[in-house]
Design a protein around this motif. Structure first.
Motif, PDB file in Angstrom:
ATOM      1  N   ASN A 551       0.826  -1.215   0.000  1.00 23.20           N
ATOM      2  CA  ASN A 551       0.000   0.000   0.000  1.00 23.20           C
ATOM      3  C   ASN A 551       0.855   1.258   0.000  1.00 23.20           C
ATOM      4  N   ASN A 605      -6.737  -7.170  -1.017  1.00 25.98           N
ATOM      5  CA  ASN A 605      -5.681  -6.429  -0.326  1.00 25.98           C
ATOM      6  C   ASN A 605      -5.578  -4.979  -0.765  1.00 25.98           C
ATOM      7  N   GLU A 607      -5.867  -1.206  -1.322  1.00 26.71           N
ATOM      8  CA  GLU A 607      -6.385  -0.007  -0.669  1.00 26.71           C
ATOM      9  C   GLU A 607      -6.052   1.246  -1.471  1.00 26.71           C
ATOM     10  N   THR A 608      -5.280   1.110  -2.536  1.00 24.62           N
ATOM     11  CA  THR A 608      -4.794   2.242  -3.325  1.00 24.62           C
ATOM     12  C   THR A 608      -5.892   2.777  -4.239  1.00 24.62           C
ATOM     13  N   LEU A 633     -13.349  -3.429  -6.994  1.00 25.21           N
ATOM     14  CA  LEU A 633     -12.969  -2.289  -6.146  1.00 25.21           C
ATOM     15  C   LEU A 633     -14.193  -1.482  -5.727  1.00 25.21           C
ATOM     16  N   ARG A 636     -15.855  -3.157  -2.925  1.00 28.42           N
ATOM     17  CA  ARG A 636     -15.087  -2.997  -1.689  1.00 28.42           C
ATOM     18  C   ARG A 636     -15.021  -1.536  -1.238  1.00 28.42           C
ATOM     19  N   ILE A 638     -13.449   0.918  -2.540  1.00 26.70           N
ATOM     20  CA  ILE A 638     -12.150   1.545  -2.763  1.00 26.70           C
ATOM     21  C   ILE A 638     -12.332   2.650  -3.801  1.00 26.70           C
ATOM     22  N   GLU A 639     -11.638   3.765  -3.623  1.00 24.04           N
ATOM     23  CA  GLU A 639     -11.756   4.862  -4.579  1.00 24.04           C
ATOM     24  C   GLU A 639     -11.276   4.383  -5.951  1.00 24.04           C
TER      25      GLU A 639
END
Length: 674
Positions: A551, A605, A607-608, A633, A636, A638-639
């Motif tokens: 990350n 995994n 998070e980016t 994503l 989840r 995530i951006e």
């Protein structure tokens, strides 16, 4: 009076300041102004060079080019014809009195002849399809070429005729071929490529090869003009032996085809020696690896006495040309990210003649380029450095290369490009030396730490190098230090290095890239808190693998990726080519391995913040792959954002506006997370 003097001093001060800073960084619209040389062909006497001068058509958003001619000393640079249409495939006649070339017409591409003494031009063909590989016979009387011959598609059901004027749906499209579509062109019309000849004075083309096989590649006449050598895959199960090809010859009078090679692997590019006694050709015996060096072989004209003469050379050989005396051959090769021209004697002794070949791919710094050599050994080739795309360079009498063109002086002379520097560092996995390059922002200040942008190359069995790259220059102009490495699996470092990813991809190439990031951080060149990563195709795979394993990056741009090897392998246009090279077996036979190396297995995994980009017509890494990552994503939270490029195949940046759009979207995404 004082006011006038004050204004005058201000004007002089501003003028002086402008003089110091008059250059600007590379700008997006500068892409449309770039020009580059390609396919240089030197006359037999070494005095003149005809080449294709390429540029971007801003109104039609495409690359196009015309033929130009220049003396080998750089004088008398001029357009070959007055025509404003696409021209290519120029080739000098054996005596240098004519130049044959292909050019577009309203009906399609045709063969044209140019007479050097008079400047007259004539169309000498009327063809149903576009010709390729135009090749002169030794006596100058014939032109050989390859051309596609259409066939009717299979029919399964006979439908009733529609009533006159009725608007029915388009009929079903039926195929029974293993390979039936190709990225960039879509559905492949049924048919096969064959070898033809046509009189050099014009006339009716005559088809020399028959049967339902593809015949093509480079063509080479025997000195007496009676036979043409070519490569093909004329086996009953040719569709499933797709990596195989053999060298053949066809007799022009009888059309009899004779097979000359038999090994399992891609034998191709036959070239006849000046005395007609020896055939040089390229290929390798297929060991079913990710990467195998292409070697140079010789054989007698009847196919006997086959031998390798480049066995001590640990790089792939390409683009071979006999010297005028038949004592050796010129060839191209990549070594440590730099494309070169070499010479090899028939006994296998190798010498280097020129560096820095390339510059005909404008977007990213991939290997490219070509050369030509005259009867007296004068060499012309496309030369590139990080500061300019392909120019023409000449080598005479084994002296240093001399540039004879400067196609971009009107643009690049007023731009401050980012400086490119080579870096070497150690792999923490096994201590190997890994090569990469950094491009610093224009007007670089060594006292500052800059954000780092990692650009991963595609392939992965390819190489980046110290060549001009518009995309990376635009990244650098935005204030990033750009790092582009050649991790294990890259070509130009020997066969063993290129094959380290067999059944292990992505593997320790991830470590190689991250070791480069750490090296730049430790050297205090970049800011460890401002790391960004992108890459396309295999570079998109690596980008996803990187953010799935750590990350550290503030943002990522994943371009045209493979996310799921199971789904990709059976959907892509080259679906048949993965088993036993990338991974053992087919996906249903080796599900666990295909899943293990799929970036989607790491999506939990990530998070980016991640931009996902793909061409909507991509058949190599289909949009369904990009959407799997984007949808995962989003689920989840995530951006993320999905950028789909209309009418774009795998080569998103083939249109200059798409190249600019690609870079602009990546930079805008990264700017959000500064």
């Amino acid at each position: 009076m004082r006011l006038s003097l004050f204004l005058f001093v201000c004007f002089i001060t501003l003028q002086s300041s402008y003089g110091q800073q008059q250059k600007l960084p590379f700008q997006p619209l500068d892409v449309f102004e770039l020009e580059w040389a390609s396919d240089p062909q030197i006359s037999p006497d070494g005095k003149q060079i005809v080449y294709k001068r390429n540029g971007f058509d801003i109104m039609n958003d495409k690359a196009d080019g015309n033929l130009w001619i220049i003396n080998s000393d750089g004088t008398s640079h001029r357009k070959l014809t007055s025509r404003e249409v696409s021209e290519s495939q120029a080739s000098w006649s054996p005596t240098g009195d004519r130049i044959v070339f292909a050019s577009s017409t309203e009906e399609g591409s045709e063969i044209y002849m140019y007479w050097t003494q008079t400047g007259q031009i004539a169309k000498i063909s009327q063809l149903p399809k576009s010709p390729s590989t135009l090749t002169w016979s030794p006596d100058g009387k014939w032109i050989a070429f390859n051309m596609f011959v259409s066939q009717k598609p299979p029919v399964i059901a006979k439908l009733p005729e529609k009533p006159k004027g009725a608007k029915w749906a388009e009929p079903a499209r039926i195929t029974d071929r293993l390979k039936h579509e190709a990225d960039g062109s879509g559905y492949m019309e049924p048919g096969f490529t064959h070898v033809f000849i046509i009189p050099a004075d014009g006339g009716t083309p005559r088809q020399l090869t028959t049967d339902n096989y593809n015949h093509g590649g480079s063509l080479s006449f025997s000195p007496n003009g009676k036979d043409i050598y070519f490569s093909a895959n004329r086996f009953e199960d040719w569709q499933y032996r797709f990596r195989n090809s053999e060298v053949y010859k066809v007799n022009i009078d009888t059309k009899q085809i004779t097979q000359l090679t038999t090994q399992d692997g891609p034998d191709h590019s036959p070239t006849v020696s000046p005395d007609g006694k020896t055939i040089a050709y390229l290929g390798y015996e297929d060991r079913v690896q990710d990467h195998q060096n292409t070697v140079l072989r010789l054989m007698n004209a009847d196919g006997s006495n086959k031998r390798i003469i480049s066995s001590d050379f640990d790089n792939s050989v390409s683009n071979i040309t006999w010297d005028a005396h038949g004592k050796g051959l010129y060839f191209m090769y990549d070594e440590k990210g730099n494309s070169k021209i070499g010479y090899i004697t028939t006994s296998g002794k190798i010498s280097k003649l020129a560096d820095n070949v390339g510059g005909t791919t404008i977007g990213r710094p991939y290997a490219s380029g070509s050369y030509s050599v005259s009867q007296n050994g004068t060499l012309v080739y496309t030369q590139s450095r990080p500061e300019y795309p392909a120019e023409l360079a000449v080598v005479e009498n084994k002296k240093d290369a001399r540039l004879i063109t400067n196609l971009n002086s009107d643009v690049l002379a007023y731009r401050e490009l980012g400086q490119t520097e080579e870096v070497w560092y150690k792999s923490t996995f096994d201590g190997r030396d890994i090569q990469g390059w950094i491009v610093k922002p224009p007007f670089y200040d060594a006292s500052k730490k800059y954000p780092l942008l990692v650009e991963n190359h595609g392939g992965p069995i390819l190489n980046y190098g110290d060549r001009f790259t518009a995309e990376i220059q635009l990244f650098a102009a935005a204030g990033y230090v750009v790092f582009y490495p050649n991790p294990r699996g890259s070509t130009s470092y020997g066969e063993e290095f290129g094959n380290l990813l067999k059944n292990n991809y992505p593997g320790q190439d991830y470590n190689d890239v991250m070791d480069g990031v750490d090296y730049l951080v430790e050297k205090r060149i970049v800011d460890n808190d401002k790391l960004y990563v992108t890459g396309g195709s295999a570079g998109g795979i690596m980008t996803t693998w990187m953010i799935g394993n750590n990350n550290r990056f503030k943002a990522a741009a994943v371009v045209k990726p493979v996310i799921n090897w199971i789904s990709k392998t059976l959907v892509a246009d080259n679906y048949y080519g993965y088993a036993h090279t990338r991974y053992e077996g087919q996906p249903w036979e080796n599900f666990e391995t295909y899943w293990k190396f799929s970036p989607i297995s790491l999506v939990g995994n990530i998070e980016t913040p991640t931009m996902v980009m793909v061409g909507m017509n991509d058949l190599r890494t289909p949009p369904s792959e990009a959407k799997q990552l984007y949808h995962a994503l989003k689920l989840r939270k995530i951006e993320t954002v999905l950028v789909e490029i209309p009418d774009a195949a795998h080569g998103i940046a083939n249109k200059p506006s798409n190249l600019i759009s690609k870079v602009a979207h990546i930079l805008a995404w990264f700017e959000k997370y500064q």
